[in-house]
Design a protein around this motif. Sequence first.
Motif, PDB file in Angstrom:
ATOM      1  N   TRP A  55       0.840  -1.183   0.000  1.00  0.00           N
ATOM      2  CA  TRP A  55       0.000   0.000   0.000  1.00  0.00           C
ATOM      3  C   TRP A  55       0.882   1.241   0.000  1.00  0.00           C
ATOM      4  N   SER A  56       0.303   2.343  -0.433  1.00  0.00           N
ATOM      5  CA  SER A  56       1.042   3.598  -0.495  1.00  0.00           C
ATOM      6  C   SER A  56       0.361   4.646   0.379  1.00  0.00           C
ATOM      7  N   PRO A  57       1.093   5.241   1.316  1.00  0.00           N
ATOM      8  CA  PRO A  57       0.492   6.285   2.163  1.00  0.00           C
ATOM      9  C   PRO A  57       0.200   7.573   1.394  1.00  0.00           C
ATOM     10  N   GLU A  58       0.693   7.677   0.165  1.00  0.00           N
ATOM     11  CA  GLU A  58       0.451   8.888  -0.614  1.00  0.00           C
ATOM     12  C   GLU A  58      -0.932   8.906  -1.269  1.00  0.00           C
ATOM     13  N   LEU A  59      -1.612   7.769  -1.286  1.00  0.00           N
ATOM     14  CA  LEU A  59      -2.956   7.715  -1.871  1.00  0.00           C
ATOM     15  C   LEU A  59      -4.004   7.962  -0.795  1.00  0.00           C
ATOM     16  N   SER A  60      -5.215   8.246  -1.221  1.00  0.00           N
ATOM     17  CA  SER A  60      -6.317   8.511  -0.297  1.00  0.00           C
ATOM     18  C   SER A  60      -6.414   7.416   0.761  1.00  0.00           C
ATOM     19  N   ARG A  61      -6.709   7.818   1.973  1.00  0.00           N
ATOM     20  CA  ARG A  61      -6.914   6.864   3.066  1.00  0.00           C
ATOM     21  C   ARG A  61      -8.385   6.827   3.462  1.00  0.00           C
ATOM     22  N   ALA A  62      -9.234   7.369   2.590  1.00  0.00           N
ATOM     23  CA  ALA A  62     -10.667   7.418   2.869  1.00  0.00           C
ATOM     24  C   ALA A  62     -11.471   7.016   1.635  1.00  0.00           C
ATOM     25  N   ALA A  63     -10.952   6.069   0.860  1.00  0.00           N
ATOM     26  CA  ALA A  63     -11.587   5.609  -0.377  1.00  0.00           C
ATOM     27  C   ALA A  63     -11.653   6.762  -1.377  1.00  0.00           C
ATOM     28  N   VAL A  64     -12.538   6.657  -2.350  1.00  0.00           N
ATOM     29  CA  VAL A  64     -12.636   7.674  -3.403  1.00  0.00           C
ATOM     30  C   VAL A  64     -13.549   8.794  -2.916  1.00  0.00           C
ATOM     31  N   ARG A  65     -12.944   9.920  -2.570  1.00  0.00           N
ATOM     32  CA  ARG A  65     -13.714  11.084  -2.105  1.00  0.00           C
ATOM     33  C   ARG A  65     -13.650  12.229  -3.119  1.00  0.00           C
ATOM     34  N   THR A  66     -12.781  12.103  -4.135  1.00  0.00           N
ATOM     35  CA  THR A  66     -12.670  13.112  -5.189  1.00  0.00           C
ATOM     36  C   THR A  66     -12.410  12.414  -6.516  1.00  0.00           C
ATOM     37  N   LEU A  67     -12.615  13.146  -7.602  1.00  0.00           N
ATOM     38  CA  LEU A  67     -12.306  12.603  -8.922  1.00  0.00           C
ATOM     39  C   LEU A  67     -10.815  12.283  -9.013  1.00  0.00           C
ATOM     40  N   ALA A  68      -9.976  13.127  -8.424  1.00  0.00           N
ATOM     41  CA  ALA A  68      -8.526  12.881  -8.434  1.00  0.00           C
ATOM     42  C   ALA A  68      -8.194  11.566  -7.729  1.00  0.00           C
ATOM     43  N   ASP A  69      -8.888  11.250  -6.630  1.00  0.00           N
ATOM     44  CA  ASP A  69      -8.661   9.964  -5.944  1.00  0.00           C
ATOM     45  C   ASP A  69      -8.915   8.795  -6.899  1.00  0.00           C
ATOM     46  N   ALA A  70     -10.009   8.861  -7.626  1.00  0.00           N
ATOM     47  CA  ALA A  70     -10.366   7.774  -8.549  1.00  0.00           C
ATOM     48  C   ALA A  70      -9.324   7.633  -9.648  1.00  0.00           C
ATOM     49  N   ILE A  71      -8.886   8.752 -10.192  1.00  0.00           N
ATOM     50  CA  ILE A  71      -7.896   8.717 -11.274  1.00  0.00           C
ATOM     51  C   ILE A  71      -6.564   8.187 -10.762  1.00  0.00           C
ATOM     52  N   GLU A  72      -6.104   8.703  -9.630  1.00  0.00           N
ATOM     53  CA  GLU A  72      -4.808   8.271  -9.093  1.00  0.00           C
ATOM     54  C   GLU A  72      -4.818   6.791  -8.715  1.00  0.00           C
ATOM     55  N   CYS A  73      -5.862   6.338  -8.063  1.00  0.00           N
ATOM     56  CA  CYS A  73      -5.906   4.936  -7.651  1.00  0.00           C
ATOM     57  C   CYS A  73      -6.077   4.003  -8.846  1.00  0.00           C
ATOM     58  N   THR A  74      -6.808   4.434  -9.857  1.00  0.00           N
ATOM     59  CA  THR A  74      -6.926   3.618 -11.065  1.00  0.00           C
ATOM     60  C   THR A  74      -5.569   3.469 -11.736  1.00  0.00           C
ATOM     61  N   GLU A  75      -4.843   4.563 -11.868  1.00  0.00           N
ATOM     62  CA  GLU A  75      -3.511   4.466 -12.469  1.00  0.00           C
ATOM     63  C   GLU A  75      -2.595   3.588 -11.618  1.00  0.00           C
ATOM     64  N   ALA A  76      -2.654   3.751 -10.308  1.00  0.00           N
ATOM     65  CA  ALA A  76      -1.841   2.906  -9.421  1.00  0.00           C
ATOM     66  C   ALA A  76      -2.218   1.441  -9.601  1.00  0.00           C
ATOM     67  N   GLY A  77      -3.509   1.141  -9.709  1.00  0.00           N
ATOM     68  CA  GLY A  77      -3.952  -0.235  -9.926  1.00  0.00           C
ATOM     69  C   GLY A  77      -3.389  -0.818 -11.209  1.00  0.00           C
ATOM     70  N   ILE A  78      -3.425  -0.049 -12.284  1.00  0.00           N
ATOM     71  CA  ILE A  78      -2.864  -0.506 -13.561  1.00  0.00           C
ATOM     72  C   ILE A  78      -1.380  -0.809 -13.404  1.00  0.00           C
ATOM     73  N   ARG A  79      -0.667   0.104 -12.771  1.00  0.00           N
ATOM     74  CA  ARG A  79       0.780  -0.075 -12.601  1.00  0.00           C
ATOM     75  C   ARG A  79       1.108  -1.269 -11.691  1.00  0.00           C
ATOM     76  N   LEU A  80       0.311  -1.474 -10.650  1.00  0.00           N
ATOM     77  CA  LEU A  80       0.533  -2.624  -9.763  1.00  0.00           C
ATOM     78  C   LEU A  80       0.308  -3.939 -10.501  1.00  0.00           C
ATOM     79  N   TYR A  81      -0.773  -4.014 -11.280  1.00  0.00           N
ATOM     80  CA  TYR A  81      -1.012  -5.239 -12.064  1.00  0.00           C
ATOM     81  C   TYR A  81       0.102  -5.450 -13.091  1.00  0.00           C
ATOM     82  N   GLN A  82       0.593  -4.370 -13.695  1.00  0.00           N
ATOM     83  CA  GLN A  82       1.687  -4.506 -14.656  1.00  0.00           C
ATOM     84  C   GLN A  82       2.945  -5.037 -13.964  1.00  0.00           C
ATOM     85  N   HIS A  83       3.236  -4.529 -12.772  1.00  0.00           N
ATOM     86  CA  HIS A  83       4.416  -4.989 -12.035  1.00  0.00           C
ATOM     87  C   HIS A  83       4.251  -6.461 -11.629  1.00  0.00           C
TER      88      HIS A  83
END
Length: 184
Positions: A55-83
């Motif tokens: 997990w990364s402490p730099e991402l939201s710690r309260a689920a998706v509360r903004t559009l930016a949260d959704a975008i950042e976590c989606t990109e992180a998810g893609i990168r994690l699956y790629q890794h």
Amino acid sequence: MAIIFDIYIECITPEEREEIRSHFEGLSFELQTGKITHWHYAPEESQGMYGCSLWSPELSRAAVRTLADAIECTEAGIRLYQHLHQGPDFYFARVAWEATLIEASYLEDFMKWEESSGDCRLTIECVFTEALYEQLGKPKYCKAFRPGYVWTGYRGEEYHPLGSNDQTQLNHLYRDYFGYPKDL
């Protein structure tokens, strides 16, 4: 109470988990928003499996509360699956909010049977071994992830404007018209 966006990975042996730890050790990446994420490893053990989460402490710690949260976590998810795609062997993995709450042993609880065809499908996003795929009865809509593995795909994180932190005018409008929910 924090809600963690993480990747949960189960391995059959402690040696496999150690290889996963080594593969993910020091992982960090810059998101398109400019935020740099650093991924922290935590071992998990349950029902004879050797799991871990990152997990990364730099991402939201309260689920998706903004559009930016959704975008950042989606990109992180893609990168994690790629890794993970480029990594050592494992048994089961899942990227999600509180991903550690669903282990491979719970997959049968997420099977949905289509009465008309008799086919089954998984209702969660995850990746797992072809042996587990066979054991589950070859759920429909699974695709190749890499040799020896299938997955149900990853659709990204969902954003809902009502109840979000970044749409106060919209939330006030809703509350003014309908008087609820009070927590918007």
